[in-house]
Design an enzyme around this catalytic site. Structure first.
Site, PDB file in Angstrom:
ATOM      1  N   LYS A   1      38.232  35.620  61.070  1.00 29.43           N
ATOM      2  CA  LYS A   1      36.635  34.361  61.171  1.00 29.43           C
ATOM      3  C   LYS A   1      37.644  33.065  59.784  1.00 29.43           C
ATOM      4  O   LYS A   1      37.223  32.801  60.006  1.00 29.43           O
ATOM      5  CB  LYS A   1      37.164  35.199  59.834  1.00 29.43           C
ATOM      6  CG  LYS A   1      35.836  36.660  60.416  1.00 29.43           C
ATOM      7  CD  LYS A   1      35.126  37.222  59.260  1.00 29.43           C
ATOM      8  CE  LYS A   1      34.642  39.033  60.283  1.00 29.43           C
ATOM      9  NZ  LYS A   1      34.197  39.861  59.174  1.00 29.43           N
TER      10      LYS A   1
ATOM     11  N   GLN B   1      34.681  41.927  52.936  1.00 29.33           N
ATOM     12  CA  GLN B   1      34.855  42.215  53.999  1.00 29.33           C
ATOM     13  C   GLN B   1      35.122  43.732  53.586  1.00 29.33           C
ATOM     14  O   GLN B   1      35.883  44.470  52.854  1.00 29.33           O
ATOM     15  CB  GLN B   1      36.613  41.723  54.419  1.00 29.33           C
ATOM     16  CG  GLN B   1      37.256  42.135  55.500  1.00 29.33           C
ATOM     17  CD  GLN B   1      35.954  42.144  56.925  1.00 29.33           C
ATOM     18  OE1 GLN B   1      35.960  40.957  56.943  1.00 29.33           O
ATOM     19  NE2 GLN B   1      36.297  43.156  57.680  1.00 29.33           N
TER      20      GLN B   1
ATOM     21  N   ASP C   1      26.330  38.331  56.074  1.00 24.87           N
ATOM     22  CA  ASP C   1      26.438  39.718  57.433  1.00 24.87           C
ATOM     23  C   ASP C   1      25.401  40.384  57.209  1.00 24.87           C
ATOM     24  O   ASP C   1      24.843  40.669  58.077  1.00 24.87           O
ATOM     25  CB  ASP C   1      27.434  40.459  56.354  1.00 24.87           C
ATOM     26  CG  ASP C   1      29.027  40.066  56.543  1.00 24.87           C
ATOM     27  OD1 ASP C   1      29.006  40.190  57.983  1.00 24.87           O
ATOM     28  OD2 ASP C   1      29.975  40.844  55.186  1.00 24.87           O
TER      29      ASP C   1
HETATM   30  N1  GUN Z   1      33.695  45.760  58.630  1.00 28.36           N
HETATM   31  C1  GUN Z   1      33.930  45.780  59.807  1.00 28.36           C
HETATM   32  N2  GUN Z   1      33.233  44.872  60.554  1.00 28.36           N
HETATM   33  C2  GUN Z   1      32.666  44.115  58.987  1.00 28.36           C
HETATM   34  C3  GUN Z   1      31.707  42.583  59.482  1.00 28.36           C
HETATM   35  O1  GUN Z   1      30.946  42.707  60.063  1.00 28.36           O
HETATM   36  N3  GUN Z   1      32.040  42.696  58.041  1.00 28.36           N
HETATM   37  C4  GUN Z   1      32.470  42.807  57.125  1.00 28.36           C
HETATM   38  N4  GUN Z   1      31.874  42.364  56.097  1.00 28.36           N
HETATM   39  N5  GUN Z   1      33.144  43.560  56.644  1.00 28.36           N
HETATM   40  C5  GUN Z   1      33.642  44.491  58.182  1.00 28.36           C
END
Ligand code: GUN
Length: 258
Positions: free
Chosen positions: A31, A75, A98
């Site tokens: 990211k 996350q 998200d």
């Molecule tokens: N853990 C697995 N996929 C995601 C996601 O798309 N966003 C976040 N914040 N955590 C995750």
């Protein structure tokens, strides 16, 4: 991005990671790298596994008040002692890139949203780019998580598909999957979807990110065998994963425009 910056719009994304889950570390690195590549300002907050709920909520409050930060991503999963729901609820909906906050989840349900959750949105982009219209098609989603399965079903429904969500209690999973014109696998188990579960010619989308018996990255789908039956299939790595990141970048820009 240059066009936005000329207008004084500078997207800023804060990425918060708690603890040292290796998969989460890889996701967060990807990211950050994407932000650098397209010129989005980003800040990483890597907190130790012992971080308390109060410390994490304090950080979210600071980021919520920051003028430089338009998007906040925590996350998941968080270490067990932390209350994930309360953490998500503490992110202002307009900075929730998200789309996990209950307000954003509700907006998606009624089809009036600012942000779409990144992975399901990435899957929809892949389907659209391949020239596939879900209208009237039998779509089966395996997995009912809040991050993928449930919102994925909703997005397919918005595109007029007939949607079934399967999970660990589904009776005769194979028969249900064999009905699918479009099958989305979001189970979290290596090579769980086998060729006998696929209707010939079906579109198979693999959201899984697992390690096989040799420690090699693999999806939820037994790619080598399923590709012989499917009409179209996404690989792991290199399928849904990069789309998830692209959708996050889209949401980060959108957050700066709200
Ligand atoms: N853990 C697995 N996929 C995601 C996601 O798309 N966003 C976040 N914040 N955590 C995750």
């Amino acid at each position: 991005m240059a066009e936005l910056k000329e207008k004084g719009i500078n997207p800023g994304l804060a990425v918060v990671i708690v603890g040292d889950d290796p998969a989460s570390r890889v996701y967060v690195n990807n990211k950050k790298k994407a932000c650098e590549e397209i010129g989005i300002y980003s800040e990483e907050y890597a907190l130790p596994a012992e971080t308390t709920q109060e410390q994490l909520l304090d950080l979210i409050k600071t980021l919520s008040d920051s003028k430089q930060i338009n998007g906040i991503l925590v996350q998941l999963p968080l270490p067990k002692h932390l209350d994930e729901k309360a953490v998500i609820a503490a992110i202002p909906p307009e900075k929730d890139v998200d789309a996990f906050h209950p307000v954003n989840v509700g907006k998606i349900m009624i089809g009036d949203f600012d942000f779409l959750p990144c992975t399901p949105a990435g899957v929809m982009e892949l389907i659209a780019e391949a020239g596939i219209d879900p209208t009237g098609k039998e779509c089966v989603v395996i997995g009912r998580s809040n991050i993928v399965g449930k919102p994925q079903a909703m997005l397919l429904l918005h595109k007029n598909a007939t949607v079934t969500i399967c999970h660990s209690k589904t009776v005769d999973l194979k028969s249900v999957c064999r009905r699918a014109d479009i099958l989305v696998a979001a189970v979290g188990k290596a090579k769980f979807v086998t060729a006998d579960m696929i209707k010939p010619g079906a579109v198979v989308i693999d959201v899984g990110m697992n390690r096989d018996e040799n420690g090699k990255l693999c999806g939820d789908v037994d790619f080598e065998n399923v590709k012989e039956v499917a009409g179209a299939i996404t690989p792991v790595p290199g399928g849904v994963g990069p789309m998830t990141i692209a959708m996050l970048m889209k949401n980060a820009v959108k957050a700066a425009l709200l």
